[in-house]
Structure formats: C-alpha cells, structure tokens
Design a protein around this motif. Structure first.
Motif, mmCIF file in Angstrom:
data_model
loop_
_atom_site.group_PDB
_atom_site.id
_atom_site.type_symbol
_atom_site.label_atom_id
_atom_site.label_comp_id
_atom_site.label_asym_id
_atom_site.label_seq_id
_atom_site.Cartn_x
_atom_site.Cartn_y
_atom_site.Cartn_z
ATOM 1 N N LEU A 183 -11.684 -79.352 3.194
ATOM 2 C CA LEU A 183 -12.162 -79.532 1.824
ATOM 3 C C LEU A 183 -13.301 -78.553 1.516
ATOM 4 O O LEU A 183 -13.362 -77.957 0.432
ATOM 5 C CB LEU A 183 -12.631 -80.976 1.621
ATOM 6 N N PHE A 184 -14.212 -78.371 2.466
ATOM 7 C CA PHE A 184 -15.375 -77.501 2.267
ATOM 8 C C PHE A 184 -14.941 -76.052 2.022
ATOM 9 O O PHE A 184 -15.495 -75.352 1.168
ATOM 10 C CB PHE A 184 -16.301 -77.587 3.478
ATOM 11 N N PHE A 185 -13.945 -75.597 2.750
ATOM 12 C CA PHE A 185 -13.514 -74.206 2.640
ATOM 13 C C PHE A 185 -12.342 -74.036 1.672
ATOM 14 O O PHE A 185 -11.768 -72.945 1.576
ATOM 15 C CB PHE A 185 -13.116 -73.660 4.025
ATOM 16 N N GLY A 186 -11.973 -75.093 0.992
ATOM 17 C CA GLY A 186 -10.827 -75.016 0.093
ATOM 18 C C GLY A 186 -11.151 -74.360 -1.233
ATOM 19 O O GLY A 186 -12.313 -74.094 -1.569
ATOM 20 N N PRO A 187 -10.110 -74.091 -2.058
ATOM 21 C CA PRO A 187 -10.288 -73.420 -3.351
ATOM 22 C C PRO A 187 -10.520 -74.414 -4.490
ATOM 23 O O PRO A 187 -10.339 -75.623 -4.327
ATOM 24 C CB PRO A 187 -8.947 -72.703 -3.525
ATOM 25 N N SER A 188 -10.904 -73.882 -5.616
ATOM 26 C CA SER A 188 -10.980 -74.683 -6.831
ATOM 27 C C SER A 188 -9.580 -74.922 -7.369
ATOM 28 O O SER A 188 -8.641 -74.168 -7.079
ATOM 29 C CB SER A 188 -11.825 -73.976 -7.891
#
Length: 748
Positions: A183-188
């Motif tokens: 989740l932290f490294f995911g995209p918008s």
C-alpha cells in the motif's frame, strides 16, 4: 490435577498453581505472548474495509482526531492494565483474574463469563467474515463449509500448542506487513482528484460521532494479549510492555494510513469502495492476504484466549461442581485443552446458525464492559491507596477513571440498546453468583471501599443525635441467640434494616480466651446470616454478667456511633433481681433507652395481628412506645397488624374529649392506629390491663424511671401485674432525648 470446587475458592498461592508456575520458565515472551496477538487484533478488518470510508466521511483532519481520541481511551485502559499487572502476579484468566482479585469474585465472574462467551462467539464472527471474503473471490465454494473448516483449523492449532499457534500468528503478521508495504509503495487511483486535506461534504455522509462509533472497535484488542497471562514467562513484565507497544504501533499505523489514502483517492471512491486500499496497492492480492490474515489472526487470538478464561472461571469455582473438569490443564504448560474443545463446540454451533448480526453489537459491549471494569478496578485501587497496592507501573487513579468514563461513553455512542442488554446480562450473572455465596481466600477492594466510606461517615456524624435522623441502634443482650431468638426477631423488626443491631453475650471469666471469643463471634455471625439477619456480634467475658453488660455498653461503639437502645430479656431469677434492676438503672443514667421483652412462652408473638400501646402522653415513654409500635408495624410480618392506642380515664366525663384528642394527634402524626379510651370506674389498672389486652399479640408498657425509691420493688410489682399476659415489652425512654419531636417531625 484436582481443584477444590466448593463454596470456598482457592487461594492464588495454592498448590494447584504450582504446575503452571513451573511452566513459566518455558512460557511465552513479551513479543509472542502479548504484542503479537494484541497488534494483530488491533490491525483488523476495520482497517482494510472501513478506513477509506472513515476518511471519505470526515476528511483527513477529522480522521486524525478520531484515531487520537479512540486510541486515547484504549491507552488509558492499557495504563490501568499495566498498573494492575505490575502489582500482582497475573495468573490464568487475564482480565477476569485481574477484576476478580480487585473487585471480588462476583464482579469478576459476571464480567468473566460474559467475556468468555464474547470471545467464543467472536471466533464464529471472524471465520464467517473470512469465509465471506473467500467466497467472493472463489465463487464456487460454500460459505458455511469454509467457515467450519477454518474454525476447526484454528482450534487444531490451539489444541496442538499455544506456542505453535503464536508462531502461526507470525505468518499472519507477515501477510499484514506485506499488505501495508504494498500500500505504501502503491500508485494513486487514476483519473481522480485526491481528497487531500479538504473536508468532504457528501450529500449522504455520516456525522463525526457516527463515524467514530464505527471506527472505535479497530483500536480495541489489547485483551488478546492480556488473556494469555497464564502462558507468559513473566506476566508482570510482558503485559505492560507488550500492551503499550501494541497500542503505540497501532496508533502510528492508523495515523499514517489516512495520509496515504487521502492523497491517492477522491471522496466518492472512498465512500463507494470498501476495498479501496486494493485499488491503490502495488500488488493488489496483498490487500486480500491482509484482510484474510486479519480475520484469521482475530479468530486465532480468540480461540487462544477464551479457553483460558473458561479455565480460570472453573478453577475459582464460579461454575457448579459438576463443571469442575473445565478447570483441568494438560501437558507441561497446563494448556486448557478441555476448555478449547468446549469453546470449539460453541463456535461451531454459532457458525451453523450463520447470521450473528443480532448478537454482534452485544458482544462488542461485553468487550467494552471488560475495559470499563478494568479501569474502575485500577481507579478504585489507586484512590484507596491501600498499603497492599504497590504497582511498579504507577498510574494516577484519575486517568483510570477517565478511561472508564470513556468506555461507557463509547458504549452508549455505538449502540445504547446493546449497552443496556449487555448490562442486564452482566447484572443477572452477578446476582446468580452472589446467591451461590462463594467465599474466597484472597482479598478485594470492597472492604477498602467500605472502610473509606465508614471513616468519612464516622468523622461527619455529630455526637449529639438529632430527631430528624433518629433510628434505633440496638445492643441486644441475647446470650445464646438460639435460646432467646425472640430478642433477635424483635431487634430485627425494630431496626427494619435501617438501624444497627449488635448481638452480644457475656460469658464467665476464663471460659474463653480472645481467640476463642473471636471464633465464637464468627460462628454466631454466620448463623445470623443464614437466618437473613444483618447484625454485628460481640462476645465478652466478665466475673459478673451484669457488670459485663454495663462495661460493654460503656466501651462499645465507634466514635459517635454507639448503641442508643438496649434490648434485654426479662429476669425470672428473683435471687439476682437486685443486680438486674441496678443494671437497668445504670443504663438509664447512661442515657440509653431500655427495652425489656417479657415473652409469653406459649404464645410468642401470637398471630402478628394486634399491637396494644398503653398511652400515657407524648412525654417520656409514650412517644418512644408509639415509635416502636410504628416500626414494628412497618415490617412484613406485622404489616397486617392493627395498633391500638389505649388510654385510661377516670370517668365518662373526660372520655369523649380524650378520644377526640387522640384522633387529632394520630392524624397530625400520620400514624394509623385505633384510639381506645377506657373508663376506669375505680377499677385498678391491673384489672383493666388484663381485661383489655388479653387478646393482643404484643403489649407495650412504659416503665417508671429509677429514683431514690426502691426500683427493684417497683419492678417486682410490675412483673407481678403483667403475669399471664401476652408477650409484653417494657419501655424506658432515654431521659435527654425528645422522642416526641421524632414523631412530630414535619407534621406541623
């Protein structure tokens, strides 16, 4: 292993705990035993399925406020847990153990039984939730079968070993950590305008407090670690450290997630998509793994915790003797395998029912009730400042009280109806346990509370009695209560559970030492309780019984609380009549009211239908006799009785006015009595008394006060005049107290 499942509950230091104590050397540590189950319960399904909805309704700043406020209540509860855990060794049972050792076995048992069923049924809630998400992903599966399979699987893990189950939780923690990293490294989410710091204004949005009520269960879960107390190597160290660390970790995660969510999604998406985190994850299946891990970890935490609470309840004798097998432990670590099988049965039955939505809010209230009572326990202990309460982790009692108030407020906020239902269930269990009259070998704070109230009350009471608050504080010289039970009956009726009764006996000097006197007092007290008589007991020794009575009257009491009424049996022994009458005179000079019961052995108190009061006016004995008759009539036994107020006049000329005066007085005093005016016509009073009161059940007669004349001679004459009458009560009112004002209080 055998346990004493009797009325007496075992001591914490009993041999039965030796096995679990020896197992502590190989027990669980802080990380595996407390931190892991607590943080996994905190980081649960609400985080995955409702956090986006929370941000969408109240915005980023509002979410920060909700997280901080909710975590503050949990933190205050955690501080209370730390204080209790560092004051004493916490054995099997976790929260139940803490509460029962603080507030008593009745409160502990009521909360403990509720907590057990909440944890046991929560297993079904979690596994059904897990099955729902599995079926949504793999549509060909049957939800009930999946839930049953998962329920049995987590139970098998728990039955195998608590340590193996905890190791399984490490895998689940890994899945949750992976989901957070993704989740932290995911995209918008593409093609949207992130909410950011803006406060949303949705047309169908929920209020701030409604959102708070939905989110609050996400920060609970610290009981999962506390319930493992019996499996910890060092509970006094592990529970505070692990619990506070879990609360702190949960707060950091919950403060970081809203920032990520608000910067990557718009309000409409947050409100419409429960799995919005999946849409902004680097690897979307990781969020599903997190959801599944959260539900499984909660189910595993409950299947570990619930049997240990059940085991502790059984060992303390809360359940009937035939259920004592629930307290047995198995293996080197004293694991509650029988309790786990029982808990599995409860969970399977709940899974088969399927829909638990109706009872889910009540289960939440049971958990919050446990938090509430834990806070109250720590608050009371801290406020009383008992020398025995010396926690190494010190928390001011006001903080614990605030935690308790916060828990109650949240309960009412989430679901007022469920709060009332849960409260009613807990109260019903409390009264059931109380009726069983369990006794314990450990102390609790109830005595400390009463001592604190007693201390404050003693210092507030003035030494001079006032007429507004007068009530009989009776010292009964009954000797052996079983032989003169009528004295106890009369005292109990006159006090009507409002005044105090002290049952006393004077034994010959040298017949008992102090230890034997104390033992006899305890025996008499227990017998009185069995007869449902609330009374204090005092046994003394003296060379002369009458001197012993006088010494007891002189010395007995606490501050201003001293007996104001002395109740005696009639003296039939003419050889000791002088000493008896001298004692009555001394009691009168000591400003005590004296009541002497001359019981008719054949009739006793008769049919409890008629009370005759021989009236001589409001002054002296008259007011006290009318008061005593009124108190007697107020009891259940005498409520159908009729009071007759009897007055003798010399001739017919004054009879009419006398009756009118009596009627007016009774109306003014608001006492229901029948005035009876008797014309003497030169008949002696003795004849009138025998003729008029022969059918009474009890008779009140006033006594003359001792004076320079021979009181013994007067008493013997009175004794002769009342021979063969129904049960008669002689009354001599204290000289310096206005009993008439007690009657007339508020009537003017």
């Amino acid at each position: 292993m055998k346990f004493p499942y009797k009325q007496d509950v075992q001591s914490d230091a009993s041999p039965n705990s030796s096995k679990s104590t020896e197992a502590k050397s190989s027990g669980l540590g802080t990380f595996g035993g407390v931190y892991t189950p607590s943080i996994l319960t905190i980081l649960g399904v609400i985080m995955y399925l409702r956090f986006g909805w929370v941000v969408g309704n109240v915005g980023l700043v509002g979410t920060f406020i909700i997280v901080t406020l909710a975590t503050s209540i949990t933190l205050l509860t955690a501080l209370s847990v730390c204080a209790i855990a560092t004051d004493r060794v916490v054995r099997v049972g976790g929260a139940y153990y803490m509460i029962s050792r603080c507030l008593g076995i009745e409160v502990g048992g009521a909360v403990g039984i509720s907590l057990y069923f909440a944890q046991a049924l929560s297993i079904a809630l979690y596994t059904i939730g897990f099955a729902e998400s599995i079926v949504q992903t793999f549509g060909q599966l049957n939800q009930t079968y999946v839930a049953l399979f998962v329920t049995i699987s987590v139970a098998v893990l728990a039955l195998t070993s608590a340590q193996i189950a905890v190791k399984a939780q490490y895998l689940i923690m890994g899945a949750i950590v992976l989901s957070l990293i993704c989740l932290f490294f995911g995209p918008s989410i593409p093609n949207i305008t992130p909410q950011g710091w803006n406060i949303p204004t949705p047309t169908n949005g929920q209020s701030f407090w409604a959102v708070f009520a939905v989110f609050f269960p996400a920060v609970t879960g610290i009981m999962s670690g506390v319930s493992m107390s019996g499996d910890l190597r060092d509970p006094s160290r592990s529970i505070p450290t692990g619990t506070l660390a879990a609360v702190g970790t949960g707060y950091l995660v919950y403060m970081g997630l809203p920032l990520i969510i608000a910067m990557r999604a718009d309000t409409a998406t947050l409100l419409s998509e429960p799995l919005v985190m999946k849409m902004m994850s680097l690897w979307q299946p990781a969020i599903l793994l997190g959801v599944w891990g959260a539900t499984l970890s909660s189910a595993l935490g409950s299947i570990l915790a619930a049997p240990r609470v059940l085991q502790a309840l059984a060992r303390d004798g809360i359940f009937p003797p035939w259920m004592s097998f629930l307290g047995r432990g198995s293996g080197e670590n004293d694991e509650p395998r029988i309790g786990t099988w029982v808990t599995l049965s409860v969970a399977i039955a709940a899974v088969c029912i399927g829909d638990l939505n109706l009872i889910a809010p009540v289960l939440t209230m049971f958990f919050l009730t446990t938090y509430l009572v834990l806070n109250l326990s720590a608050s009371i202990e801290g406020f009383l400042q008992s020398p025995s309460f010396r926690p190494s982790f010190k928390v001011h009692w006001v903080l614990s009280l605030l935690g308790g108030i916060g828990c109650l407020w949240v309960m009412l906020l989430i679901n007022p109806v469920a709060t009332m239902v849960a409260g009613a269930i807990v109260l019903a269990i409390y009264f059931w346990i109380q009726q069983r009259e369990l006794t314990t070998t450990w102390g609790d704070v109830r005595r400390g509370i009463w001592m604190a109230l007693l201390r404050e009350g003693i210092y507030q009471i003035d030494r001079v009695e006032d007429t507004k608050n007068w009530r009989p504080n009776v010292l009964v010289f009954s000797g052996s209560p079983s032989k003169r039970w009528s004295l106890i009956q009369l005292a109990n009726a006159l006090t009507h559970q409002r005044g105090l009764i002290t049952v006393s006996s004077v034994l010959p000097s040298g017949s008992r030492d102090l230890a034997q006197q104390t033992h006899l007092e305890n025996t008499i007290s227990e017998n009185l309780k069995k007869q449902q008589v609330q009374a204090l007991v005092r046994v003394v020794t003296a060379s002369d019984p009458f001197e012993g009575m006088l010494q007891l009257v002189e010395a007995y009491g606490l501050g201003a609380v001293v007996p104001n009424t002395i109740l005696l049996g009639d003296s039939e022994d003419t050889n000791r009549r002088d000493n008896y009458c001298n004692m009555i005179a001394q009691l009168h000079y000591a400003n005590r009211s004296v009541i002497i019961l001359r019981e008719n052995p054949q009739r006793g108190f008769g049919n409890y239908r008629r009370i005759d009061v021989w009236w001589g006016g409001m002054k002296a004995n008259g007011s006290l006799m009318l008061l005593l008759a009124y108190l007697l009539h107020s009891t259940i036994e005498w409520r159908d009785a009729q009071i007759y107020l009897k007055l003798v006049v010399p001739n017919e000329a004054g009879a009419k006015d006398a009756k009118a005066n009596l009627n007016a007085m009774l109306a003014q005093l608001r006492i229901s009595a029948v005035p009876s005016v008797i014309v003497a016509d030169e008949r002696p009073f003795e004849d009138i008394l025998h003729e008029s009161s022969q059918s009474a059940d009890v008779i009140f007669l006033g006594m003359a006060t001792p004076n320079e004349h021979n009181f013994t001679e007067y008493y013997e004459q009175m004794h002769a005049r009342t021979a063969n009458l129904p049960t008669t009560i002689y009354v001599m009112a204290a000289a310096d107290f206005a009993f008439g004002e007690v009657l007339s209080e508020g009537s003017s």
